[in-house]
Scaffold this motif. Structure first.
Motif, PDB file in Angstrom:
ATOM      1  N   SER A   4     -28.723 -42.469  46.480  1.00 57.19           N
ATOM      2  CA  SER A   4     -27.451 -41.763  46.668  1.00 57.19           C
ATOM      3  C   SER A   4     -26.309 -42.681  46.276  1.00 57.19           C
ATOM      4  O   SER A   4     -26.382 -43.896  46.465  1.00 57.19           O
ATOM      5  CB  SER A   4     -27.259 -41.270  48.102  1.00 57.19           C
ATOM      6  OG  SER A   4     -28.217 -41.769  48.947  1.00 57.19           O
ATOM      7  N   ASN A 155     -22.133 -36.336  45.766  1.00 57.55           N
ATOM      8  CA  ASN A 155     -23.414 -36.831  46.287  1.00 57.55           C
ATOM      9  C   ASN A 155     -24.573 -36.457  45.364  1.00 57.55           C
ATOM     10  O   ASN A 155     -25.624 -37.084  45.394  1.00 57.55           O
ATOM     11  CB  ASN A 155     -23.647 -36.305  47.713  1.00 57.55           C
ATOM     12  CG  ASN A 155     -22.704 -36.987  48.700  1.00 57.55           C
ATOM     13  OD1 ASN A 155     -22.233 -38.103  48.454  1.00 57.55           O
ATOM     14  ND2 ASN A 155     -22.395 -36.316  49.807  1.00 57.55           N
ATOM     15  N   GLU A 156     -24.375 -35.429  44.530  1.00 54.10           N
ATOM     16  CA  GLU A 156     -25.388 -35.047  43.533  1.00 54.10           C
ATOM     17  C   GLU A 156     -25.176 -35.765  42.198  1.00 54.10           C
ATOM     18  O   GLU A 156     -26.126 -36.192  41.560  1.00 54.10           O
ATOM     19  CB  GLU A 156     -25.323 -33.522  43.258  1.00 54.10           C
ATOM     20  CG  GLU A 156     -25.540 -32.646  44.479  1.00 54.10           C
ATOM     21  CD  GLU A 156     -26.950 -32.776  45.037  1.00 54.10           C
ATOM     22  OE1 GLU A 156     -27.886 -32.866  44.220  1.00 54.10           O
ATOM     23  OE2 GLU A 156     -27.097 -32.811  46.274  1.00 54.10           O
ATOM     24  N   THR A 157     -23.897 -35.874  41.775  1.00 53.54           N
ATOM     25  CA  THR A 157     -23.624 -36.360  40.411  1.00 53.54           C
ATOM     26  C   THR A 157     -23.295 -37.853  40.347  1.00 53.54           C
ATOM     27  O   THR A 157     -23.516 -38.499  39.329  1.00 53.54           O
ATOM     28  CB  THR A 157     -22.401 -35.635  39.803  1.00 53.54           C
ATOM     29  OG1 THR A 157     -21.232 -35.949  40.591  1.00 53.54           O
ATOM     30  CG2 THR A 157     -22.592 -34.123  39.778  1.00 53.54           C
TER      31      THR A 157
END
Ligand code: UTP
Length: 297
Positions: A4, A155-157
């Motif tokens: 992360s 948090n995804e990219t």
């Protein structure tokens, strides 16, 4: 398992501008302290950042902005008076609005040299970690706080993100505009970015709304950024270099709520009306007053 990205703990709020569009109101009162209903515009934006989990607020202030520092502090005389009068509800509300001890920092931009320069002034306090940047005159009003949606996307990219929203095609020349891979998607990779494109040349109608997540490498670029449009150190110029030279990923997050540009008189007045109409304690009476007023025209 994917790692992360580093968490977004700090937010920069640049409040050192002159607010010339609001003179004479802003001669002695910072425009960020003008009230939308009964909260300073800046408080609305701090509320959004707190709701997104921000732990530290870095205000970049300037001359005549001392009242901002006072606003985010205890007012002992006021609190003692409220307490002695049994005004428990008001006291609790004041307490709720206040960031915790040690959660605010204030630094000065000695001259209003532009947004990019204001952000650069926060470099020592931010240090080597990604951060949020919120333009305090833009109220983002929606079901979800805009910055919370951006942090979820981040948090995804990972990398850098800007919030975007559509504007009418004939107004794109007034804004920072991004081109994206998929204009219909909630989160999409940015392919180009241009500050105030000439009419008819914009890569899309998606404008940058005043919410950013940036990597700390931006500071090195801002440090030697030459003066751009309007003779100011422009943030967009350094973001372009971060995208091109440093090959850092940039994503756009579409904000679907309503944005009030409280740096303009029209946006500010509209925000006051819209937010007052929504208030439980005020909305019904205010609607009646406005309806009567409009009927006279
Ligand atoms: P604006 O350009 O909307 O603010 O900048 P301004 O310059 O105060 O407004 P006008 O055009 O003269 O009416 C957006 C935000 O960035 C801050 C402003 O305080 C505002 O909250 N800002 C702008 C700085 O902190 N420093 C600057 O040099 C410029």
């Amino acid at each position: 398992m994917t790692r992360s990205p580093k968490p977004i703990r700090k937010a920069v709020l640049p409040v050192a501008g002159l607010g010339t569009r609001f003179l004479p109101a802003t001669k002695a009162v910072p425009k960020e302290m003008l009230t939308v209903v009964d909260r300073p515009v800046l408080q609305h934006v701090v509320d959004e950042a707190r709701a997104a989990g921000i732990e530290h607020f870095v205000f970049v202030t300037g001359r005549n902005k001392g009242v901002i520092e006072d606003h985010f502090d205890n007012q002992f005389e006021l609190e003692a008076t409220l307490s002695s009068r049994g005004k428990k509800k008001e006291l609790e509300a004041l307490e709720r609005d206040l960031p915790g001890a040690g959660q605010t920092s204030f630094t000065r931009q000695q001259a209003p040299l532009g947004l990019g320069h204001a952000v650069w002034c926060a470099r020592e306090i931010i240090g080597n970690e990604p951060f949020a940047l919120l333009l305090p005159d833009m109220i983002h009003h929606g079901t979800e706080p805009c910055l919370a949606e951006m942090i979820a996307a981040y948090n995804e990219t990972g990398g850098n993100l800007v919030a975007v929203a559509p504007v009418p095609e004939d107004q794109t020349h007034q804004y920072g505009i991004v081109g994206v891979q998929d204009a219909a998607a909630k989160v999409s990779q940015i392919t180009s970015m241009v500050e105030k494109p000439k009419q008819g040349t914009a890569p899309s109608n998606l404008h940058i709304t005043g919410r950013y997540i940036l990597q700390p490498e931006i500071f090195g670029l801002l440090e030697n950024q030459t003066h751009g449009a309007g003779g100011e150190i422009q943030l967009t110029d350094s973001m372009l270099r971060l995208m091109a030279d440093a090959s850092q990923p940039f994503h756009a997050v579409r904000f679907d709520g309503t944005i009030y540009d409280c740096g303009s008189k029209l946006g500010f007045l509209t925000a006051n009306v819209a937010l007052a109409l929504e208030r439980e304690d005020l909305g019904a009476d205010f609607r009646r007053e406005i309806t009567q007023l409009l009927a006279k025209k």
